[in-house]
Design a protein around this motif. Structure first.
Motif, PDB file in Angstrom:
ATOM      1  N   PHE A 135       0.872  -1.163   0.000  1.00 35.48           N
ATOM      2  CA  PHE A 135       0.000   0.000   0.000  1.00 35.48           C
ATOM      3  C   PHE A 135       0.916   1.222   0.000  1.00 35.48           C
ATOM      4  CE2 PHE A 135      -2.719  -3.292   1.694  1.00 35.48           C
ATOM      5  CZ  PHE A 135      -3.976  -2.999   1.150  1.00 35.48           C
ATOM      6  N   ALA A 136       0.967   1.920  -1.125  1.00 38.96           N
ATOM      7  CA  ALA A 136       1.910   3.027  -1.291  1.00 38.96           C
ATOM      8  C   ALA A 136       1.147   4.340  -1.424  1.00 38.96           C
ATOM      9  CB  ALA A 136       2.775   2.808  -2.533  1.00 38.96           C
ATOM     10  N   ALA A 137       1.428   5.273  -0.519  1.00 41.06           N
ATOM     11  CA  ALA A 137       0.838   6.600  -0.660  1.00 41.06           C
ATOM     12  C   ALA A 137       1.317   7.209  -1.971  1.00 41.06           C
ATOM     13  CB  ALA A 137       1.222   7.467   0.526  1.00 41.06           C
ATOM     14  N   TYR A 138       0.407   7.829  -2.676  1.00 43.19           N
ATOM     15  CA  TYR A 138       0.659   8.279  -4.050  1.00 43.19           C
ATOM     16  C   TYR A 138       1.750   9.359  -4.085  1.00 43.19           C
ATOM     17  CZ  TYR A 138      -1.233   7.807  -8.761  1.00 43.19           C
ATOM     18  OH  TYR A 138      -1.424   7.480 -10.074  1.00 43.19           O
ATOM     19  N   HIS A 174       3.388  -9.052  -4.678  1.00 45.47           N
ATOM     20  CA  HIS A 174       2.199  -9.745  -5.170  1.00 45.47           C
ATOM     21  C   HIS A 174       1.176  -8.762  -5.733  1.00 45.47           C
ATOM     22  CE1 HIS A 174      -0.882 -12.877  -5.370  1.00 45.47           C
ATOM     23  NE2 HIS A 174      -1.715 -12.031  -4.792  1.00 45.47           N
ATOM     24  N   GLU A 175       1.084  -7.589  -5.122  1.00 45.66           N
ATOM     25  CA  GLU A 175       0.044  -6.629  -5.497  1.00 45.66           C
ATOM     26  C   GLU A 175       0.477  -5.243  -5.028  1.00 45.66           C
ATOM     27  OE1 GLU A 175      -4.802  -6.501  -4.875  1.00 45.66           O
ATOM     28  OE2 GLU A 175      -3.528  -7.026  -3.172  1.00 45.66           O
ATOM     29  N   VAL A 176       0.122  -4.213  -5.809  1.00 50.14           N
ATOM     30  CA  VAL A 176       0.401  -2.834  -5.431  1.00 50.14           C
ATOM     31  C   VAL A 176      -0.915  -2.072  -5.379  1.00 50.14           C
ATOM     32  CG1 VAL A 176       1.588  -0.679  -6.028  1.00 50.14           C
ATOM     33  CG2 VAL A 176       2.699  -2.893  -6.485  1.00 50.14           C
ATOM     34  N   VAL A 177      -1.158  -1.407  -4.257  1.00 50.56           N
ATOM     35  CA  VAL A 177      -2.391  -0.627  -4.080  1.00 50.56           C
ATOM     36  C   VAL A 177      -1.998   0.806  -3.711  1.00 50.56           C
ATOM     37  CG1 VAL A 177      -4.614  -0.447  -2.915  1.00 50.56           C
ATOM     38  CG2 VAL A 177      -3.543  -2.708  -3.221  1.00 50.56           C
ATOM     39  N   PRO A 178      -2.045   1.730  -4.651  1.00 42.12           N
ATOM     40  CA  PRO A 178      -1.783   3.133  -4.296  1.00 42.12           C
ATOM     41  C   PRO A 178      -2.944   3.689  -3.473  1.00 42.12           C
ATOM     42  CG  PRO A 178      -1.634   2.748  -6.687  1.00 42.12           C
ATOM     43  CD  PRO A 178      -2.321   1.563  -6.084  1.00 42.12           C
ATOM     44  N   PHE A 179      -2.658   4.747  -2.725  1.00 44.83           N
ATOM     45  CA  PHE A 179      -3.732   5.411  -1.995  1.00 44.83           C
ATOM     46  C   PHE A 179      -3.372   6.874  -1.777  1.00 44.83           C
ATOM     47  CE2 PHE A 179      -0.842   3.938   1.290  1.00 44.83           C
ATOM     48  CZ  PHE A 179      -0.804   4.986   2.214  1.00 44.83           C
ATOM     49  N   PHE A 180      -4.369   7.675  -1.523  1.00 44.94           N
ATOM     50  CA  PHE A 180      -4.170   9.091  -1.224  1.00 44.94           C
ATOM     51  C   PHE A 180      -4.328   9.294   0.280  1.00 44.94           C
ATOM     52  CE2 PHE A 180      -5.415   9.022  -5.666  1.00 44.94           C
ATOM     53  CZ  PHE A 180      -4.452   9.855  -6.231  1.00 44.94           C
ATOM     54  N   SER A 181      -3.336   9.923   0.883  1.00 49.72           N
ATOM     55  CA  SER A 181      -3.373  10.200   2.314  1.00 49.72           C
ATOM     56  C   SER A 181      -3.401  11.709   2.536  1.00 49.72           C
ATOM     57  CB  SER A 181      -2.169   9.571   3.010  1.00 49.72           C
ATOM     58  OG  SER A 181      -0.956  10.066   2.466  1.00 49.72           O
ATOM     59  N   LYS A 210      -6.959  11.193 -14.108  1.00 47.08           N
ATOM     60  CA  LYS A 210      -6.903  10.175 -15.161  1.00 47.08           C
ATOM     61  C   LYS A 210      -6.397   8.836 -14.623  1.00 47.08           C
ATOM     62  CE  LYS A 210      -6.115  13.581 -18.829  1.00 47.08           C
ATOM     63  NZ  LYS A 210      -5.215  14.016 -19.927  1.00 47.08           N
ATOM     64  N   GLU A 211      -6.946   8.417 -13.510  1.00 41.23           N
ATOM     65  CA  GLU A 211      -6.441   7.217 -12.845  1.00 41.23           C
ATOM     66  C   GLU A 211      -6.697   5.938 -13.636  1.00 41.23           C
ATOM     67  OE1 GLU A 211      -4.356   7.297 -10.475  1.00 41.23           O
ATOM     68  OE2 GLU A 211      -4.545   9.457 -10.298  1.00 41.23           O
ATOM     69  N   ASP A 212      -7.782   5.882 -14.419  1.00 44.72           N
ATOM     70  CA  ASP A 212      -8.034   4.685 -15.239  1.00 44.72           C
ATOM     71  C   ASP A 212      -6.897   4.450 -16.221  1.00 44.72           C
ATOM     72  OD1 ASP A 212     -10.409   4.111 -13.998  1.00 44.72           O
ATOM     73  OD2 ASP A 212     -11.659   5.151 -15.460  1.00 44.72           O
ATOM     74  N   ALA A 213      -6.509   5.520 -16.937  1.00 48.28           N
ATOM     75  CA  ALA A 213      -5.429   5.395 -17.917  1.00 48.28           C
ATOM     76  C   ALA A 213      -4.104   5.094 -17.228  1.00 48.28           C
ATOM     77  CB  ALA A 213      -5.319   6.680 -18.737  1.00 48.28           C
ATOM     78  N   LYS A 214      -3.861   5.734 -16.091  1.00 41.80           N
ATOM     79  CA  LYS A 214      -2.622   5.473 -15.357  1.00 41.80           C
ATOM     80  C   LYS A 214      -2.556   4.019 -14.897  1.00 41.80           C
ATOM     81  CE  LYS A 214      -1.848  10.094 -13.413  1.00 41.80           C
ATOM     82  NZ  LYS A 214      -1.797  10.867 -12.149  1.00 41.80           N
ATOM     83  N   CYS A 215      -3.685   3.492 -14.429  1.00 39.93           N
ATOM     84  CA  CYS A 215      -3.695   2.120 -13.919  1.00 39.93           C
ATOM     85  C   CYS A 215      -3.374   1.124 -15.028  1.00 39.93           C
ATOM     86  CB  CYS A 215      -5.049   1.817 -13.282  1.00 39.93           C
ATOM     87  SG  CYS A 215      -5.063   0.304 -12.299  1.00 39.93           S
ATOM     88  N   GLU A 216      -3.881   1.365 -16.231  1.00 38.24           N
ATOM     89  CA  GLU A 216      -3.548   0.502 -17.364  1.00 38.24           C
ATOM     90  C   GLU A 216      -2.052   0.524 -17.634  1.00 38.24           C
ATOM     91  OE1 GLU A 216      -5.781   1.234 -20.880  1.00 38.24           O
ATOM     92  OE2 GLU A 216      -7.731   1.068 -19.904  1.00 38.24           O
ATOM     93  N   ARG A 217      -1.476   1.719 -17.611  1.00 38.91           N
ATOM     94  CA  ARG A 217      -0.038   1.833 -17.840  1.00 38.91           C
ATOM     95  C   ARG A 217       0.742   1.148 -16.724  1.00 38.91           C
ATOM     96  NH1 ARG A 217       4.201   3.992 -20.162  1.00 38.91           N
ATOM     97  NH2 ARG A 217       5.886   4.888 -18.914  1.00 38.91           N
ATOM     98  N   TYR A 218       0.335   1.327 -15.489  1.00 36.26           N
ATOM     99  CA  TYR A 218       1.034   0.695 -14.368  1.00 36.26           C
ATOM    100  C   TYR A 218       1.023  -0.821 -14.493  1.00 36.26           C
ATOM    101  CZ  TYR A 218       0.752   5.271 -12.033  1.00 36.26           C
ATOM    102  OH  TYR A 218       0.854   6.594 -11.703  1.00 36.26           O
ATOM    103  N   ASN A 219      -0.090  -1.384 -14.938  1.00 34.23           N
ATOM    104  CA  ASN A 219      -0.160  -2.836 -15.094  1.00 34.23           C
ATOM    105  C   ASN A 219       0.692  -3.320 -16.261  1.00 34.23           C
ATOM    106  OD1 ASN A 219      -2.094  -4.426 -13.205  1.00 34.23           O
ATOM    107  ND2 ASN A 219      -3.134  -2.480 -13.538  1.00 34.23           N
ATOM    108  N   MET A 247      -6.569   0.177  -8.711  1.00 34.70           N
ATOM    109  CA  MET A 247      -6.963   1.578  -8.698  1.00 34.70           C
ATOM    110  C   MET A 247      -6.703   2.156  -7.310  1.00 34.70           C
ATOM    111  SD  MET A 247      -8.134   2.756 -11.595  1.00 34.70           S
ATOM    112  CE  MET A 247      -9.278   4.082 -11.169  1.00 34.70           C
ATOM    113  N   PRO A 248      -6.304   3.426  -7.222  1.00 37.64           N
ATOM    114  CA  PRO A 248      -5.947   3.987  -5.914  1.00 37.64           C
ATOM    115  C   PRO A 248      -7.142   4.105  -4.978  1.00 37.64           C
ATOM    116  CG  PRO A 248      -5.934   5.685  -7.610  1.00 37.64           C
ATOM    117  CD  PRO A 248      -6.090   4.373  -8.317  1.00 37.64           C
ATOM    118  N   LEU A 249      -6.864   3.878  -3.698  1.00 37.22           N
ATOM    119  CA  LEU A 249      -7.877   4.082  -2.670  1.00 37.22           C
ATOM    120  C   LEU A 249      -7.956   5.581  -2.346  1.00 37.22           C
ATOM    121  CD1 LEU A 249      -6.955   1.112  -0.302  1.00 37.22           C
ATOM    122  CD2 LEU A 249      -8.723   1.186  -2.079  1.00 37.22           C
ATOM    123  N   PRO A 250      -9.158   6.081  -1.994  1.00 37.51           N
ATOM    124  CA  PRO A 250      -9.338   7.530  -1.877  1.00 37.51           C
ATOM    125  C   PRO A 250      -8.709   8.164  -0.650  1.00 37.51           C
ATOM    126  CG  PRO A 250     -11.368   6.388  -1.293  1.00 37.51           C
ATOM    127  CD  PRO A 250     -10.432   5.348  -1.834  1.00 37.51           C
TER     128      PRO A 250
END
Length: 242
Positions: free
Chosen positions: A80-83, A102-109, A118-127, A147-150
């Motif tokens: 879980f990585a703060a953006y 195993h998995e990366v979950v960005p989030f905003f703190s 534009k998180e949808d497009a960014k998420c595609e690129r990240y994958n 997709m990032p957690l709010p």
């Protein structure tokens, strides 16, 4: 070394590649009938595939029985990585995949400088970046970038899904060597902050949700350095860098 490809079309001793992977193998690598490649299925196993049909849009194989990959760790670690700002997340993802995430979950703190855009497009690129890194590292699975957690409350809600949650706090905490050892947990979450770090309220919320607060020594690490350091330490202390 045989080329490595990931496919969801694998069952009953047969497999296939389509799309860009088929084009790459057939037209770029100029594979021949009877050539062998490494195929990785959704089950995380490795298969040796022998080419039986070649076309630019589809390559078909017969496959051996699947075998566990030596490149996959015996712990599932979620970051879980703060953006961070300015594209730093791309490098974090790339290197964490190489290290066995195993998995990366960005989030905003609270103190994130970056804002959702534009998180949808960014998420595609990240994958795509994660997939390229997984192939390069010889892994048998494709780590997912979500997709990032709010906010940080959403991170706390996810903590119940893990055997062990490590909250890496600039204020310090329990030494990692007192928490981690081989076989200590199957599913581990690590949480790292943004350029601005975590608020005291977020640190308290993490503890209340069951996270173990830990530190990374007396030096201040950049937000793109901390996840890699944390993951390396987790892999080392659980016996997955041997």
């Amino acid at each position: 070394m045989p080329h490595r490809y990931f496919t969801k079309e694998l069952a009953d001793g047969r497999a296939a590649l389509t799309g860009s992977d088929a084009h790459h193998l057939a037209d770029v690598m100029r594979a021949k009938l009877g050539e062998e490649v490494v195929l990785c299925g959704p089950d995380g196993l490795e298969y040796i595939g022998t080419v039986t049909r070649l076309a630019s849009d589809r390559v078909e194989f017969t496959v051996t029985d699947g075998a566990p990959s030596k490149a996959e760790p015996d712990v599932q670690v979620t970051l879980f990585a703060a953006y961070p700002k300015q594209g730093k997340l791309e490098e974090v993802i790339r290197h964490c995949v190489e290290l066995g995430i195993h998995e990366v979950v960005p989030f905003f703190s609270r103190y994130c400088i970056a804002a959702p855009k534009k998180e949808d497009a960014k998420c595609e690129r990240y994958n795509r970046i994660a997939a390229e890194a997984s192939k390069q590292a010889g892994r048998a699975m494709l780590p997912a970038v979500r997709m990032p957690l709010p906010d940080f409350n959403a991170v706390c809600d996810r903590m119940k899904d893990y055997d062990l949650v490590l909250f890496f706090y600039e204020g310090g905490g329990v030494p990692l060597r007192e928490v981690l050892k081989p076989g200590c947990a199957r599913k581990i979450a690590i949480i790292t902050g943004s350029e601005g770090g975590f608020s005291t309220e977020e640190a308290a919320a993490a503890k209340a949700a069951g996270a173990v607060t830990v530190g990374l020594g007396p030096r201040i690490l950049r937000c793109e350095t901390a996840p890699l350091t944390a993951l390396t330490a987790v892999m080392l202390l659980t016996g997955n860098l041997e």
